[in-house]
Design an enzyme around this catalytic site. Structure first.
Site, mmCIF file in Angstrom:
data_model
loop_
_atom_site.group_PDB
_atom_site.id
_atom_site.type_symbol
_atom_site.label_atom_id
_atom_site.label_comp_id
_atom_site.label_asym_id
_atom_site.label_seq_id
_atom_site.Cartn_x
_atom_site.Cartn_y
_atom_site.Cartn_z
ATOM 1 N N ASP A 1 -2.564 6.344 -3.910
ATOM 2 C CA ASP A 1 -1.429 5.673 -3.271
ATOM 3 C C ASP A 1 -1.005 4.528 -4.210
ATOM 4 O OD1 ASP A 1 -3.503 3.877 -2.689
ATOM 5 O OD2 ASP A 1 -2.640 3.297 -0.774
ATOM 6 N N ASP B 1 -6.027 2.321 -3.783
ATOM 7 C CA ASP B 1 -7.305 2.208 -3.069
ATOM 8 C C ASP B 1 -7.644 3.514 -2.358
ATOM 9 O OD1 ASP B 1 -5.329 1.851 -1.156
ATOM 10 O OD2 ASP B 1 -6.299 0.150 -0.164
ATOM 11 N N ASP C 1 -1.234 1.333 -4.450
ATOM 12 C CA ASP C 1 -2.176 0.295 -4.889
ATOM 13 C C ASP C 1 -3.542 0.887 -5.210
ATOM 14 O OD1 ASP C 1 -2.562 0.719 -2.095
ATOM 15 O OD2 ASP C 1 -3.593 -1.199 -1.915
ATOM 16 N N SER D 1 0.822 -1.206 0.000
ATOM 17 C CA SER D 1 0.000 0.000 0.000
ATOM 18 C C SER D 1 0.861 1.263 0.000
ATOM 19 C CB SER D 1 -0.955 -0.044 1.186
ATOM 20 O OG SER D 1 -1.890 0.993 1.085
HETATM 21 MG MG MG Z 1 -3.451 1.491 -0.294
#
Ligand code: MG
Length: 457
Positions: free
Chosen positions: A246, A250, A248, A104
């Site tokens: 960010d 999300d 990834d 992340s």
């Molecule tokens: Mg993330």
């Protein structure tokens, strides 16, 4: 050497130090064995496997994929995709579970292995504990040559995901505004699909840090201090909004048309505003660390907010149980169940653009309308026992507050709230304070910090 963390969210560690392909393969095999036992007798099992752009992602993908195949589970490799993409595709493909290789917002030296169940949500705490124990006990069933899993590739992920997001908004209306948008994808997994979505919505896109190299152009967490270049670029380009993902993808943070970072908390507040303006007096869901702004917005439409422990899985579960359309976390994690039970920067961007298009208001006007609070987030190194002691003392300090103890303890007052909790992914304790003004925030923070110092020293 730092400790390898295995929590509800999966495994997170440092490549070359404590997170190796040997560990990843065994973890994959433990997850595969768990799934085979859980779904025994239901035929062949498949797991969707995706990764963010970190250079160590391919290595971990192969290792986890090997482990899954060794346990007799087939693997669909989605390649470099966002975390929400994996949650969406595993349901689309009828998989028994999913794995995301990502750390992340952590720096590039980290990587992680995040598990998802067949509903697209992270395992419940007791299930996560069971898989963790299977990994530690090496309780793994290795299949013979004929029963080993096979791997295939799936190229349709962006297409499937974008179609679901477009179903939430009026593409023609947004396109008619010809919005100029700057997108900073921090060389993570979100650039390719993010630009595709924005272009489909008729936006003129200026893409920053677009290439999915994993060599992050700045510290990847989408916070104010890390997004100075994005703020400047929004100004130079005379864009109407800047979005930051960010690695990834999300989470999404927003920069207004003046190049001012408005913070991640507004992402969810604006999304809730749009959805409740359409869906009526619904309940929304947010974790305990999320700003009161979402309550204010929900109230305006006759709705209310269900509060949950921190963590995407907790919010998603509450949303499903209470029939919420919209929910999420104040760190820029917007969840719309019509797309999937996962935090999704694409959902956040689409809903905010739709709100701008429908209201004909700029981001700064929308922010002004929502209002705001002073929020201070701090963290300190503390083990679970110290944190429990601190929380107990804080409880004694504020006997008049309304207390929610579903995750650490959140104390609600007339003029604000304080949330003290231990992290699921790091050995730290977080203290979050939100009040109507700075003086109030300082007062509450000073009181908690005094207790913290007394216990830790
Ligand atoms: Mg993330």
């Amino acid at each position: 050497m730092a400790e390898l963390i295995i929590s509800i969210s999966g495994m997170r560690g440092i490549i070359g130090e404590n997170l190796s392909p040997m560990i990843a393969a065994e973890y994959g095999a433990a997850f595969g064995t768990f799934l085979r036992r859980r779904f025994s007798g239901t035929g062949t099992l498949t797991v969707a496997l995706g990764r963010d752009s970190r250079p160590s992602g391919q290595m971990l993908t192969w290792a986890v994929g090997s482990g899954l195949c060794a346990a007799g589970v087939h693997v669909v490799d989605l390649g470099i995709v966002t975390t929400p993409c994996v949650g969406i595709m595993l349901r689309e493909l009828g998989c028994a579970g999913g794995v995301v290789i990502t750390a992340s917002h952590n720096p590039v030296e980290y990587n992680g292995i995040k598990l998802l169940m067949d509903n697209g949500i992270a395992p419940a705490p007791e299930t996560a504990a069971e898989i963790r124990q299977m990994y530690f006990d090496k309780d793994i069933d290795l299949m013979d040559s004929l029963q080993c899993g096979q791997c295939c590739f799936e190229p349709r992920t962006d297409e499937v995901h974008i179609e679901k997001v477009l179903s939430l908004v009026d593409t023609d209306l947004i396109a008619s505004k010809k919005f100029k948008v700057v997108l900073d994808s921090v060389n993570g997994a979100g650039g390719r699909i993010g630009v595709k979505l924005l272009e489909t919505l008729g936006c003129e896109v200026h893409a920053m840090n677009y290439e999915a190299t994993g060599k992050f152009a700045h510290t990847p967490e989408p916070t104010k201090e890390n997004l100075k270049d994005l703020c400047k670029t929004v100004g130079h380009e005379s864009a109407v909004v800047g979005f930051a993902q960010d690695p990834d993808a999300d989470r999404v943070a927003v920069v207004d048309e003046n190049g001012t970072y408005i913070g991640e908390e507004y992402s969810l507040a604006m999304a809730v505003q749009y959805v409740l303006s359409k869906e009526g007096p619904e309940k929304a869901a947010a974790n305990l660390s999320t700003s009161r702004m979402v309550d204010d917005v929900a109230k305006r439409f006759g709705g209310s907010v269900i509060r949950t422990p921190v963590g995407e899985a907790n919010v998603a579960k509450a949303m499903i149980e209470n029939g919420c359309t919209i929910g999420g976390e104040g760190n820029g994690g917007v969840i719309d169940l019509r797309v999937g039970p996962v935090r999704d920067s694409l959902v956040g961007m689409a809903l905010i653009l739709q709100l701008m298009a429908e209201t004909d208001k700029t981001v700064s006007e929308l922010v002004k309308e929502i209002g705001g609070y002073t929020m201070v987030k701090t963290k300190v190194g503390a083990d679970k026992q110290q944190a429990a002691q601190i929380i107990e003392k804080v409880k004694q300090k504020f006997p008049g507050a309304k207390v929610d103890e579903s995750d650490g303890a959140r104390f609600d007052f007339e003029d604000g709230w304080v949330h003290v909790r231990t992290s699921n992914t790091e050995p730290v304790m977080r203290i979050i304070v939100e009040t109507v003004d700075e003086a109030g925030a300082k007062r509450y923070l000073d009181a908690v910090n005094a207790i913290r110092d007394e216990i830790l020293n």
